[in-house]
Structure formats: C-alpha cells, structure tokens
Design a protein around this motif. Structure first.
Motif, mmCIF file in Angstrom:
data_model
loop_
_atom_site.group_PDB
_atom_site.id
_atom_site.type_symbol
_atom_site.label_atom_id
_atom_site.label_comp_id
_atom_site.label_asym_id
_atom_site.label_seq_id
_atom_site.Cartn_x
_atom_site.Cartn_y
_atom_site.Cartn_z
ATOM 1 N N ARG A 32 23.200 -68.834 -57.091
ATOM 2 C CA ARG A 32 24.185 -67.451 -56.803
ATOM 3 C C ARG A 32 24.127 -67.231 -55.451
ATOM 4 N N ALA A 33 22.831 -67.421 -54.711
ATOM 5 C CA ALA A 33 22.400 -66.820 -53.340
ATOM 6 C C ALA A 33 23.513 -67.669 -52.350
ATOM 7 N N PRO A 34 24.041 -68.909 -52.564
ATOM 8 C CA PRO A 34 24.893 -69.427 -51.834
ATOM 9 C C PRO A 34 26.235 -68.632 -51.501
ATOM 10 N N PHE A 35 26.605 -67.921 -52.443
ATOM 11 C CA PHE A 35 27.834 -67.322 -52.468
ATOM 12 C C PHE A 35 27.786 -65.869 -52.368
ATOM 13 N N THR A 36 26.518 -65.291 -52.996
ATOM 14 C CA THR A 36 26.400 -63.662 -52.683
ATOM 15 C C THR A 36 25.937 -63.404 -51.161
ATOM 16 N N ALA A 37 25.218 -64.382 -50.719
ATOM 17 C CA ALA A 37 24.921 -64.317 -49.059
ATOM 18 C C ALA A 37 26.061 -64.186 -48.415
ATOM 19 N N VAL A 38 27.180 -64.464 -48.846
ATOM 20 C CA VAL A 38 28.521 -64.179 -48.059
ATOM 21 C C VAL A 38 29.050 -62.736 -47.642
ATOM 22 N N GLY A 39 28.835 -61.991 -48.843
ATOM 23 C CA GLY A 39 29.295 -60.604 -48.641
ATOM 24 C C GLY A 39 28.900 -59.690 -47.592
ATOM 25 N N PRO A 40 27.271 -59.709 -47.438
ATOM 26 C CA PRO A 40 26.879 -58.823 -46.428
ATOM 27 C C PRO A 40 27.126 -59.287 -45.115
ATOM 28 N N LEU A 41 27.551 -60.602 -44.744
ATOM 29 C CA LEU A 41 27.953 -61.199 -43.612
ATOM 30 C C LEU A 41 29.652 -61.464 -43.352
ATOM 31 N N LEU A 42 30.254 -60.560 -44.086
ATOM 32 C CA LEU A 42 31.841 -60.889 -43.915
ATOM 33 C C LEU A 42 32.010 -60.263 -42.522
ATOM 34 N N GLY A 43 31.648 -59.219 -41.807
ATOM 35 C CA GLY A 43 32.186 -58.715 -40.860
ATOM 36 C C GLY A 43 31.730 -59.867 -39.475
ATOM 37 N N GLU A 44 30.751 -60.337 -39.574
ATOM 38 C CA GLU A 44 30.149 -61.327 -38.427
ATOM 39 C C GLU A 44 30.942 -62.432 -38.809
ATOM 40 N N ALA A 160 20.756 -62.555 -46.769
ATOM 41 C CA ALA A 160 21.640 -62.959 -45.764
ATOM 42 C C ALA A 160 21.611 -62.472 -44.194
ATOM 43 N N GLN A 161 21.455 -61.255 -43.940
ATOM 44 C CA GLN A 161 21.246 -60.738 -42.752
ATOM 45 C C GLN A 161 20.155 -61.324 -42.071
ATOM 46 N N PRO A 162 18.692 -61.364 -42.509
ATOM 47 C CA PRO A 162 17.691 -61.833 -41.868
ATOM 48 C C PRO A 162 18.017 -63.285 -41.438
ATOM 49 N N LEU A 163 18.542 -64.173 -42.412
ATOM 50 C CA LEU A 163 18.500 -65.526 -42.148
ATOM 51 C C LEU A 163 19.662 -65.716 -41.075
ATOM 52 N N ALA A 164 20.718 -65.082 -41.048
ATOM 53 C CA ALA A 164 21.552 -64.960 -39.945
ATOM 54 C C ALA A 164 21.262 -64.387 -38.565
ATOM 55 N N ASP A 165 20.213 -63.753 -38.614
ATOM 56 C CA ASP A 165 19.436 -63.246 -37.168
ATOM 57 C C ASP A 165 18.643 -64.450 -36.787
ATOM 58 N N VAL A 166 17.924 -64.961 -37.796
ATOM 59 C CA VAL A 166 16.832 -66.252 -37.341
ATOM 60 C C VAL A 166 17.900 -67.324 -36.938
ATOM 61 N N ALA A 167 18.948 -67.653 -37.518
ATOM 62 C CA ALA A 167 19.840 -68.883 -37.239
ATOM 63 C C ALA A 167 20.626 -68.378 -35.820
ATOM 64 N N GLY A 168 20.883 -67.268 -35.666
ATOM 65 C CA GLY A 168 21.699 -66.820 -34.392
ATOM 66 C C GLY A 168 23.084 -66.891 -34.732
ATOM 67 N N SER A 169 23.772 -66.995 -35.981
ATOM 68 C CA SER A 169 24.767 -66.621 -36.569
ATOM 69 C C SER A 169 24.977 -66.969 -37.729
ATOM 70 N N VAL A 171 27.237 -67.997 -39.813
ATOM 71 C CA VAL A 171 27.656 -69.693 -40.324
ATOM 72 C C VAL A 171 26.442 -70.529 -40.275
ATOM 73 N N LEU A 172 25.580 -70.321 -39.464
ATOM 74 C CA LEU A 172 24.378 -71.135 -39.453
ATOM 75 C C LEU A 172 23.450 -70.492 -40.461
ATOM 76 N N GLY A 173 23.451 -69.117 -40.580
ATOM 77 C CA GLY A 173 22.663 -68.552 -41.717
ATOM 78 C C GLY A 173 22.917 -68.984 -43.134
ATOM 79 N N LEU A 174 24.154 -68.931 -43.119
ATOM 80 C CA LEU A 174 24.689 -69.643 -44.904
ATOM 81 C C LEU A 174 24.298 -70.853 -44.873
ATOM 82 N N ALA A 175 24.159 -71.805 -43.784
ATOM 83 C CA ALA A 175 23.912 -73.528 -44.006
ATOM 84 C C ALA A 175 22.393 -73.383 -44.434
ATOM 85 N N LEU A 176 21.783 -72.402 -43.792
ATOM 86 C CA LEU A 176 20.111 -72.501 -44.281
ATOM 87 C C LEU A 176 20.003 -72.576 -45.653
ATOM 88 N N TRP A 177 20.732 -72.013 -46.556
ATOM 89 C CA TRP A 177 20.855 -72.252 -48.057
ATOM 90 C C TRP A 177 20.494 -73.772 -48.548
#
Length: 403
Positions: A32-44, A160-169, A171-177
């Motif tokens: 579930r996580a690889p696609f539920t992580a998308v919703g909070p990051l839609l704006g970015e 979703a958002q913490p991983l995006a912050d750590v990765a710097g974007s 797209v990269l935050g989603l890749a960490l899954w």
C-alpha cells in the motif's frame, strides 16, 4: 533422542512455521505504501514535473483501476509458475515500478501502472500462499497479512512528506520505497526457492471464471468485497473534506481523524480472520462491520459538528472490520488453494472496479449540488446493500453448493 536434540528439533520446527509467515507479512507491508505516499505529495509532484491537477488526479485513479484489470490474471500466473514464484514476480514488478517513477512524468505514470500491477498479483495470491503454507490454520496468518496491508497504507501516508524532505524532492522520496520492497523481495525469493517443488494450483478449466461468477456464493462474496471497498475508499478520499465543510474542523484535525479512522483497520485485521473463521457462518461479523458505518454516516448527515471524532471512528471501525472479513470469506467459502486464488481474483477484480466508482460518484454529486448530503445518502445506500449482501455471503456454504 537427547533433550538437547529434542530442543534443537523443536526450534527448527518453530522456525519453519514462522519464516513463511514472516516472508508473506514483509510482502504485505509493501502493498500500500508505494501508492498511498503519492496523495500527500501531489502538490510537490505537480511542481516538480509540471503536471496539472487533472493530470495528477489520473495518477491517483490508476491503482484501483490496475487492481481491477490485472487481478483476473493472477490465478493463471500461479498455475503456470506456482503460487510463491507468482508472488515473487509481482514483487519484482513492484520494485521495478517504484524505481521507474524516477524517470520524470512518463515514469510516474508508467511506474504507477507497473507497481500496482505487481501489487494486484500479490493481493490476489497472498491468501492462496497462506493457505498453501498453513492449510486450516491460515486464518491467523491471513489476519497478519491484512493488518500489514492496513499498516502499510498508514505508513505510506505518514512518512511521505518526511521522506521527501530527507531526499530533497517528492520524486526521490517516492523512490526510497524501493528499500523496504527490496527487503521483501529477498524474503519472498528465499521462500520461493524453498517451495520450488511445491505442487502448483491446477489451471482453471475453460470457462471457470464465467462459471464462478454464475455461482451464487462466489457472486455474493465478490459483491460484498466490492461494496465494502467502495465505502472504504470513499472515506479515504472525501471524509476529511466532509469534516472540514460540514463539521467545521481544521484541515489538520480532519486529516488526523481520517488517519486515526484508517488505523483502526490494523487491530481489526489481526482479530477478525481467526475469530470469524471459528464459526461456520459470519453473519454477526457482517453486522459488526456495517452497522457502525451506517451510524457514522447518519451522524455526518444529521449532526456532523456534534461529534466528528465519534462519526469518524465509527466509520473507520466498520470499514476496518469489513475488509479482513471480506478476505476471510474468500477462505471460508472455498475448498482448495486453486479455488481460493480464483475467488480472490474475482472478488478483487470486480471489487476494485466497483470501488473506483465510489469516490468519483461522491465527488460528482458534490460538484453538482454544492453539498455533501447527496453523496452521504448515496454511501448510506451502498452500506445498506453491503449489509444485505454480506448476511447472504456469510451463510455457511461453499462455492459450488448453491443456496
């Protein structure tokens, strides 16, 4: 035999019982996580990839559509490769899809299709794999699998958002899954290697899929799965906005209430399958899973601001019970691994296509009327139908036995 030898043998037996369940649970934790992580990051994501709101909405709709379209092919894949290797192939597709999303906007779409196709295969075949490993004792493992799926959905949205912050974007935050998926891949690969000589489920006879949908028991289980999925995904999509508009809560509070409601699915998934499987019929569990949702919806209609926490918790508790119950019915109404896989595919294929219409219908009704009441009335009718269908599906009959 010495006491030391007996102890060592007991430990090996225990590990042989635990390790398959651990591998299946690790896979479920990635479903579930690889696609539920998308919703909070839609704006970015829209900003990084220059995508419009409409284009991003398509990304959010793809998973349910892929689930519905790919699920019917999973049993054939299991008959050709074996259940464990078919699940392994699904996880390979999942990790490939997660990494493909690094390739810009086209990669986001293609990767979402590929990873959700892999998830669809694993969704269908994990119950069959649990049955193949544990036979009559598989209900407890199924509960662990379903609980892991529920936890995965919550973890994906929450991190979703913490991983995006750590990765710097984003797209990269989603890749960490890809990291947890690779761990699951190693675990299921080891189990598939151990089971490579296991008998494969018999291929479905020609016309078996159509015959299954003509069977009353199979059709009832499929409809119950679809209706409860519709109610659940409508909650995930619109409950926060309903609480904001009609109950007057803040966006942060509304999001927290939805997360809390969804989290109730974790303990429910652990408890419902083993307890519901103890009796031949599951009618009481159907009532327990639908009545709270009905009460929650009525509360949102009549007095949304009076007790928004209560209405959200009732909705979440009911949907949290209904999903593991639907998966349990797939086990309880089938005779063997092959039939379990076919009914799981049928229920999930049609069920997720039905579920995809729910959020859309509620949204269109809101757009047409400017209020949430028509959508809530629609959901009230859906859950009432779920109760009637569920009570019929809960009767102690097997697929092929008719009424």
């Amino acid at each position: 035999m010495t006491a030391m030898t007996t102890t060592a043998t007991g430990r090996r037996t225990a590990w042989r019982l635990v390790l398959p369940a651990a591998a299946l649970v690790l896979v479920a934790l990635c479903l579930r996580a690889p696609f539920t992580a998308v919703g909070p990051l839609l704006g970015e994501l829209g900003g990084e990839l220059s995508l419009s709101t409409g284009a991003l909405a398509v990304v959010t709709a793809l998973p349910l559509l892929c689930f519905g379209l790919v699920s019917p092919f999973a049993p054939s894949l299991a008959a050709r490769l074996g259940v464990h290797r078919a699940v392994l192939l699904g996880v390979v597709a999942l990790v490939a899809g997660v990494l493909l999303r690094l390739a810009g906007a086209p990669g986001l779409y293609a990767g979402t299709v590929l990873l959700t196709a892999g998830i669809a295969v694993a969704n269908v075949l994990l119950p069959a794999a649990a049955r193949a490993e544990y036979g009559a004792r598989s209900a407890l493992v199924l509960g662990m699998i379903v609980a892991s799926m529920a936890a995965s959905a919550s973890i994906g949205a929450g991190l979703a958002q913490p991983l995006a912050d750590v990765a710097g974007s984003a797209v990269l935050g989603l890749a960490l899954w890809a990291v947890p998926v690779l761990v699951a891949l190693a675990a299921i690969a080891a189990l598939a290697r151990e089971r490579w000589r296991a008998p494969r489920p018999a291929a479905a006879p020609r016309g078996a899929r159509a015959a299954l949908l003509r069977d009353r028991v199979a059709l009832l289980v499929t409809l119950f799965f679809g209706l409860q999925s519709l109610a659940f995904y409508a909650m995930l999509t619109w409950l926060a906005e309903i609480l904001e508009d009609d109950a007057g809560v803040s966006p942060v509070t509304a999001g927290g209430l939805v997360a809390l409601a969804a989290a109730l699915g974790v303990p429910a998934a652990l408890l419902v399958p083993p307890l519901a499987a103890r009796r031949p019929g599951q009618g009481g569990w159907v009532v327990l899973g639908t009545v709270p949702v009905l009460v929650g919806i009525v509360g949102l209609l009549i007095a949304p601001g009076a007790a928004p926490l209560l209405w959200a918790l009732l909705y979440g508790a009911g949907t949290g019970i209904s999903f593991p119950l639907a998966m349990t019915l797939v086990l309880q109404r089938t005779r063997d691994v092959g039939q379990t896989g076919r009914l799981s595919a049928s229920a999930q294929s049609l069920g997720y296509l039905v579920a995809a219409t729910g959020p859309l219908a509620v949204g269109l009704l809101h757009e047409a009327t400017g209020g949430w009441e028509p959508g809530l009335v629609f959901l009230l009718g859906v859950v009432a139908a779920q109760l009637a269908v569920g009570l019929a599906a809960a009767r102690p009959r097997l697929v092929g036995e008719g009424v």
